[in-house]
Design an enzyme around this catalytic site. Structure first.
Site, short mmCIF file in Angstrom:
data_model
loop_
_atom_site.label_atom_id
_atom_site.label_comp_id
_atom_site.label_asym_id
_atom_site.label_seq_id
_atom_site.Cartn_x
_atom_site.Cartn_y
_atom_site.Cartn_z
N ARG A 5 -8.65 0.09 5.40
CA ARG A 5 -7.76 1.06 4.75
C ARG A 5 -6.47 0.39 4.28
O ARG A 5 -5.89 0.80 3.29
CB ARG A 5 -7.37 2.17 5.75
CG ARG A 5 -8.49 3.11 6.09
CD ARG A 5 -7.98 4.24 6.95
NE ARG A 5 -6.77 4.78 6.36
CZ ARG A 5 -5.87 5.51 7.02
NH1 ARG A 5 -6.04 5.79 8.28
NH2 ARG A 5 -4.79 5.97 6.42
N CYS A 34 -4.35 13.82 13.33
CA CYS A 34 -4.27 12.37 13.14
C CYS A 34 -4.22 11.72 14.52
O CYS A 34 -3.56 12.24 15.42
CB CYS A 34 -3.02 12.05 12.35
SG CYS A 34 -2.77 10.33 12.08
N LYS A 69 0.84 -1.21 0.00
CA LYS A 69 0.00 0.00 0.00
C LYS A 69 0.87 1.26 0.00
O LYS A 69 0.60 2.19 -0.76
CB LYS A 69 -0.90 -0.01 1.25
CG LYS A 69 -1.55 1.33 1.54
CD LYS A 69 -2.40 1.30 2.77
CE LYS A 69 -1.70 1.61 4.06
NZ LYS A 69 -1.36 3.03 4.27
N ASN A 70 1.89 1.27 0.84
CA ASN A 70 2.68 2.50 0.97
C ASN A 70 3.60 2.74 -0.23
O ASN A 70 4.16 3.83 -0.35
CB ASN A 70 3.48 2.48 2.27
CG ASN A 70 2.59 2.71 3.48
OD1 ASN A 70 1.40 2.98 3.32
ND2 ASN A 70 3.14 2.61 4.67
N ASP A 125 5.00 1.11 12.15
CA ASP A 125 3.73 0.51 11.69
C ASP A 125 3.54 -0.93 12.17
O ASP A 125 2.50 -1.53 11.92
CB ASP A 125 3.63 0.56 10.16
CG ASP A 125 3.33 1.97 9.66
OD1 ASP A 125 3.05 2.85 10.49
OD2 ASP A 125 3.37 2.18 8.43
N ARG A 138 1.28 15.34 12.88
CA ARG A 138 2.00 14.90 11.68
C ARG A 138 2.29 16.11 10.81
O ARG A 138 1.57 16.40 9.86
CB ARG A 138 1.21 13.82 10.94
CG ARG A 138 1.10 12.58 11.81
CD ARG A 138 0.47 11.42 11.14
NE ARG A 138 1.25 10.85 10.08
CZ ARG A 138 0.86 9.78 9.40
NH1 ARG A 138 -0.27 9.19 9.69
NH2 ARG A 138 1.61 9.29 8.42
C1 UD1 Z 1 4.87 6.99 6.12
C2 UD1 Z 1 3.90 5.83 6.06
C3 UD1 Z 1 3.33 5.54 7.46
C4 UD1 Z 1 4.46 5.33 8.46
C5 UD1 Z 1 5.45 6.49 8.42
C6 UD1 Z 1 6.67 6.25 9.27
C7 UD1 Z 1 3.00 6.01 3.84
C8 UD1 Z 1 1.81 6.24 2.98
N1 UD1 Z 1 2.82 6.15 5.15
O1 UD1 Z 1 4.13 8.15 6.53
O2 UD1 Z 1 2.52 4.37 7.37
O3 UD1 Z 1 3.92 5.25 9.75
O4 UD1 Z 1 5.90 6.69 7.05
O5 UD1 Z 1 7.32 5.10 8.87
O6 UD1 Z 1 4.05 5.65 3.36
N2 UD1 Z 1 7.72 14.62 10.10
C9 UD1 Z 1 8.04 15.92 10.31
N3 UD1 Z 1 7.88 16.81 9.30
C10 UD1 Z 1 7.41 16.44 8.07
C11 UD1 Z 1 7.08 15.09 7.86
C12 UD1 Z 1 7.24 14.19 8.90
O7 UD1 Z 1 8.47 16.29 11.40
O8 UD1 Z 1 7.29 17.29 7.18
C13 UD1 Z 1 7.88 13.64 11.22
C14 UD1 Z 1 6.59 12.90 11.55
O9 UD1 Z 1 5.79 13.64 12.44
C15 UD1 Z 1 7.13 11.62 12.14
C16 UD1 Z 1 8.40 11.37 11.34
O10 UD1 Z 1 8.75 12.63 10.75
O11 UD1 Z 1 7.49 11.84 13.49
C17 UD1 Z 1 8.25 10.34 10.26
O12 UD1 Z 1 7.10 10.62 9.48
P1 UD1 Z 1 7.05 10.33 7.94
O13 UD1 Z 1 8.15 9.41 7.54
O14 UD1 Z 1 6.94 11.62 7.19
O15 UD1 Z 1 5.66 9.60 7.77
P2 UD1 Z 1 4.81 9.57 6.44
O16 UD1 Z 1 5.74 9.63 5.29
O17 UD1 Z 1 3.71 10.57 6.52
#
Ligand code: UD1
Length: 422
Positions: free
Chosen positions: A402, A118, A22-23, A310, A123
């Site tokens: 989902r 969330c 999915k991801n 996850d 996030r």
């Molecule tokens: C992706 C995955 C999600 C998984 C997560 C972490 C998908 C669709 N989803 O989500 O299932 O739980 O990776 O492995 O692939 N952060 C910031 N600033 C940003 C973006 C993120 O501070 O602009 C922080 C987040 O709050 C979190 C960390 O970075 O603490 C990691 O998040 P991130 O890797 O971005 O998660 P997603 O890519 O949204």
């Protein structure tokens, strides 16, 4: 509203095939905005998040067709008049943020609703915006929307390091945009997750020039345009991990097919330590069994190749009946412990503070009425239900749809007493 009902303490036996990731698929659907040709994705499961993402790109002028038999998703360009991803769709799934980079790169403009809160904690999207600004985009936040413009993106060197480490989707967003930028872009502190590698491989089959994916430094040499492609996504390592833990939880004897062993190295190692026996029987196939009681273990979630956040909830469920105490440190989403209070309703002994939980193993869990708070929490409650004495009823199971296709039927096929009721 539907619920899942489980009669616990039945061993899982037989085999299950793991679906496409999915991801990986979600950003690939967004990446289809980068081309005017057809994109075909293979091994696409029927998941609510994937339907949401197809609706978003349809709104943005692509057409999509899903074939249930071949499990192929075809995405075709129709028009590029609309550049707005509406709140109604974006709020359903935070991954929708990854249309931002492709829209901006191909159409020069993007208006994307801020994804909102969330249940697993804050996030932020600062890294997405920082990366796209470094490529020359003008970005403002107005009326709950990200308004982004760029007259041709330029290249740059970008450090994508946040408070909690690298970001999967921010790396993806910037990488997708940089494919059509002028010159060479370097992303430092890039996420190394297999899904980022898969996205880069997919983009390269469309004519992109990406190197270094899988390491913390990715180099993208911009090209004028990307063409269509046909691509098979990697197996879902989080689904595989969930099924592995369900098998261990039920003291089962299960073969999992379509598994990329190298993506599950750390989990397999940790599961062996707590009492599982896991053997690679063929390429992409593993056999998991367990005998005897579970042992406790401490673990910390971290970006890849660390233990995946996850899978934290599912492992917590498994450890709730292990001998001794386990300390779980959550370094990616420090508030991601919503499942713990539901597990406690089933008799688990867990104490928590920000970023940390201590699980003291109990002799057994007992079935109870519980509520799923998010996707992976629902998977944890299913694992707990499989282990528990008596009947567990899980409410709000729409969360599970989902990210897991017909998980109830696939577990039932392996002998679980599990049904879905209205
Ligand atoms: C992706 C995955 C999600 C998984 C997560 C972490 C998908 C669709 N989803 O989500 O299932 O739980 O990776 O492995 O692939 N952060 C910031 N600033 C940003 C973006 C993120 O501070 O602009 C922080 C987040 O709050 C979190 C960390 O970075 O603490 C990691 O998040 P991130 O890797 O971005 O998660 P997603 O890519 O949204």
């Amino acid at each position: 509203m539907q619920k899942i009902v489980i009669q616990g303490q039945n061993k899982l036996t037989g085999s299950a095939k793991i679906n496409g990731s999915k991801n990986s698929i979600l950003p690939m659907i967004a990446a289809s905005l980068l081309t005017s040709d057809e994109v075909v994705l293979e091994d696409v499961p029927q998941l609510r998040d994937i339907v949401t993402m197809t609706r978003i790109v349809e709104d943005l002028g692509l057409s999509t067709t899903y074939d249930k038999d071949t499990r192929e998703l075809k995405i075709k360009f129709e028009n590029e008049e609309n550049v707005t991803a509406q709140y109604d769709l974006v709020k359903q799934m935070r991954a929708s943020i990854c249309v931002l980079g492709p829209l901006l790169a191909k159409r020069g403009r993007a208006v994307v609703s801020l994804p909102g809160g969330c249940v697993i904690g804050p996030r932020p999207i600062d890294l997405h915006l920082l990366g796209l600004k470094a490529l020359g985009a003008d970005i403002r936040i107005q009326h709950g929307y990200i308004q982004a413009r760029a007259k041709g993106l330029r290249s740059g060197t970008i450090h994508l390091l946040g408070t909690f480490g690298s970001s999967v989707l921010a790396t993806g967003n910037v990488m997708m945009a940089a494919c059509l930028a002028q010159g060479q872009t370097i992303i430092r502190s890039a996420a190394c997750e297999p899904e980022v590698v898969d996205l880069a491989n997919f983009l390269n089959t469309m004519g992109a020039r990406i190197e270094g994916h899988g390491s913390s430094e990715i180099t993208i040499t911009g090209v004028k345009e990307l063409h269509g492609t046909r691509y098979r996504v990697i197996p879902d390592r989080i689904e595989a991990g969930t099924f592995l833990m369900a098998a261990v939880a039920s003291e089962g004897d299960v073969v999992l097919k379509n598994v990329k062993i190298e993506h599950l190295g750390l989990l397999i190692d940790r599961l062996k330590t707590v009492g599982a026996r896991i053997d690679v029987t063929k390429k992409n196939e593993i056999h998991v069994t367990r005998s005897g009681s579970l042992k406790s273990i401490d673990f910390t979630t971290l970006p890849y190749p660390g233990f995946p956040t996850d899978l934290q909830a599912q492992f917590m469920a498994l450890l709730s009946t292990a001998e001794g105490s386990s300390v779980i440190t959550e370094k990616v989403y420090p508030d991601r412990f919503m499942h713990a209070s539901e597990l406690m309703r089933m008799g688990a002994d867990i104490t928590m503070e920000t970023g940390m939980a201590v699980v003291r193993g109990v002799e057994y869990l007992s079935g109870a009425n519980v509520m799923a708070s998010d996707l992976r929490a629902s998977a944890a409650l299913i694992i707990a239900g499989l282990m528990a004495r008596g009947k567990t009823e899980i409410d709000r199971v729409y969360h599970i749809d989902r990210g897991y296709e017909t998980i109830d039927r696939r577990l039932a096929a392996m002998g679980a007493l599990i049904t879905r009721e209205d």
